[in-house]
Design a protein around this motif. Structure first.
Motif, short mmCIF file in Angstrom:
data_model
loop_
_atom_site.label_atom_id
_atom_site.label_comp_id
_atom_site.label_asym_id
_atom_site.label_seq_id
_atom_site.Cartn_x
_atom_site.Cartn_y
_atom_site.Cartn_z
N LEU A 48 0.77 -1.30 0.52
CA LEU A 48 0.30 -0.35 -0.37
C LEU A 48 0.90 0.80 0.23
CD1 LEU A 48 -2.83 -0.98 2.79
CD2 LEU A 48 -3.27 -1.38 0.09
N LYS A 55 0.26 5.10 -2.54
CA LYS A 55 -0.93 4.93 -2.40
C LYS A 55 -2.19 5.57 -1.53
CE LYS A 55 -0.33 -0.01 -4.51
NZ LYS A 55 -1.05 -1.12 -4.90
N ILE A 64 -5.62 5.47 -0.46
CA ILE A 64 -6.80 4.14 0.15
C ILE A 64 -7.77 4.61 0.89
CG2 ILE A 64 -5.09 2.07 0.41
CD1 ILE A 64 -4.24 2.27 3.33
N VAL A 94 0.85 6.71 3.19
CA VAL A 94 -0.68 6.43 2.09
C VAL A 94 -1.49 7.40 2.77
CG1 VAL A 94 -0.51 3.45 2.61
CG2 VAL A 94 -1.26 5.00 3.97
#
Length: 297
Positions: free
Chosen positions: A176, A179, A181, A258
């Protein structure tokens, strides 16, 4: 023993002259002589004898002079040190700070402060927000530097210094990393949480409530900021960390970041003192003024 007469005696003995002592003390020569006679009568001993145009000390006079002048040396030293305390050049400054400012902001503030006020003893304790408030209210510290959003009705004066950005970080190799999310995905990761009483922990839980998601699963609990960050860098866990502490690690690829759509985290940093201290001690007032200048720059 009459201390006023003793002071006059010390002045006469140190100058070797009644006339010069009278001039230095801004009193008449007969008044000086009268006080010396009174002291000799009180002690029942001769302290001075005429010596030409001046005076000499008897054995008893020399003994008394050596002992008595220490009193007035100490008095001058006390007066000098009290003046330094009033000017903020001497004293003690006790600070409690939460972990982020303690590691990344307070050291540079104190380095500048000590360059200007070398004679001030400084003690700093690193605690979570609840512990820092308790230390302040119990008068164990003079100043508390705290990152915290919600405040109860407490007898504390707060000065807002800045807002600190926080990021979600996880290991650099995590799928992750880098990214965007959803919050629902994020809380499925094992989180590194701070201890009870940490405002960062409380803020994370409040964020989960705001987004209608469950609290994150607890991977580990740390009683410190730096230890938590190093655990993520070592390859385990997700955490909410101040950007100031992890920005360079993210840029070097040592940890990943993230983002969550619509979530931009900025937390207020305050410097706090007790309400009942309207007149701050000079060492405290000078530290606060310096921190305010840092805020402006």
């Amino acid at each position: 023993m009459n201390l006023h007469a003793l002071r006059i005696f010390v002045e006469v003995a140190s100058r070797g002259s009644v006339t010069e002592a009278a001039f230095a003390l801004s009193i008449s020569q007969p008044a000086v002589s009268a006080q010396i006679r009174k002291l000799e009568n009180d002690l029942d001993m001769t302290l001075l004898i005429p010596d030409g145009r001046g005076i000499s000390l008897t054995y008893e006079g020399r003994f008394l002079f050596e002992k008595a002048r220490r009193i007035y040396d100490w008095e001058r030293e006390i007066e000098s040190q009290l003046t330094e305390i009033k000017q903020g050049k001497k004293g003690r400054l006790r600070i409690s700070s939460t972990y982020l400012p303690s590691h990344y902001l307070v050291p540079q503030w104190l380095a500048q402060y000590k360059r200007e006020y070398e004679g001030v003893d400084v003690e700093i304790r690193t605690r979570n927000s609840m512990q820092s408030i308790e230390l302040l209210l119990s008068c164990e510290v003079d100043v508390a530097i705290i990152i915290k959003e919600s405040w109860d009705e407490l007898p504390i004066t707060r000065i807002h210094l800045t807002d600190v950005s926080y990021w979600f970080i996880l290991p650099a190799h995590h799928p992750l990393a880098g990214k965007e999310i959803r919050m629902e995905q994020l809380v499925e990761e094992p989180f590194l949480l701070r201890e009870q009483g940490s405002s960062t922990r409380d803020w994370l839980f409040a964020l989960c409530r705001e987004h209608g998601v469950k609290r994150p699963q607890v991977g580990m609990q740390y009683h410190g900021l730096v230890e938590s960050i190093h655990s993520v860098r070592a390859g385990y866990g997700t955490m909410l960390a101040p950007a100031l502490a992890v920005r360079e690690m993210v840029e070097r690829g040592e940890v990943g970041r993230v983002t969550v759509p619509g979530v931009e985290i900025k937390r207020p940093l305050y410097v706090c003192t007790r309400d009942d201290e309207t007149d701050q001690r000079p060492v405290v007032a000078q530290f606060l003024e310096m921190v305010k200048r840092e805020k402006l720059t």
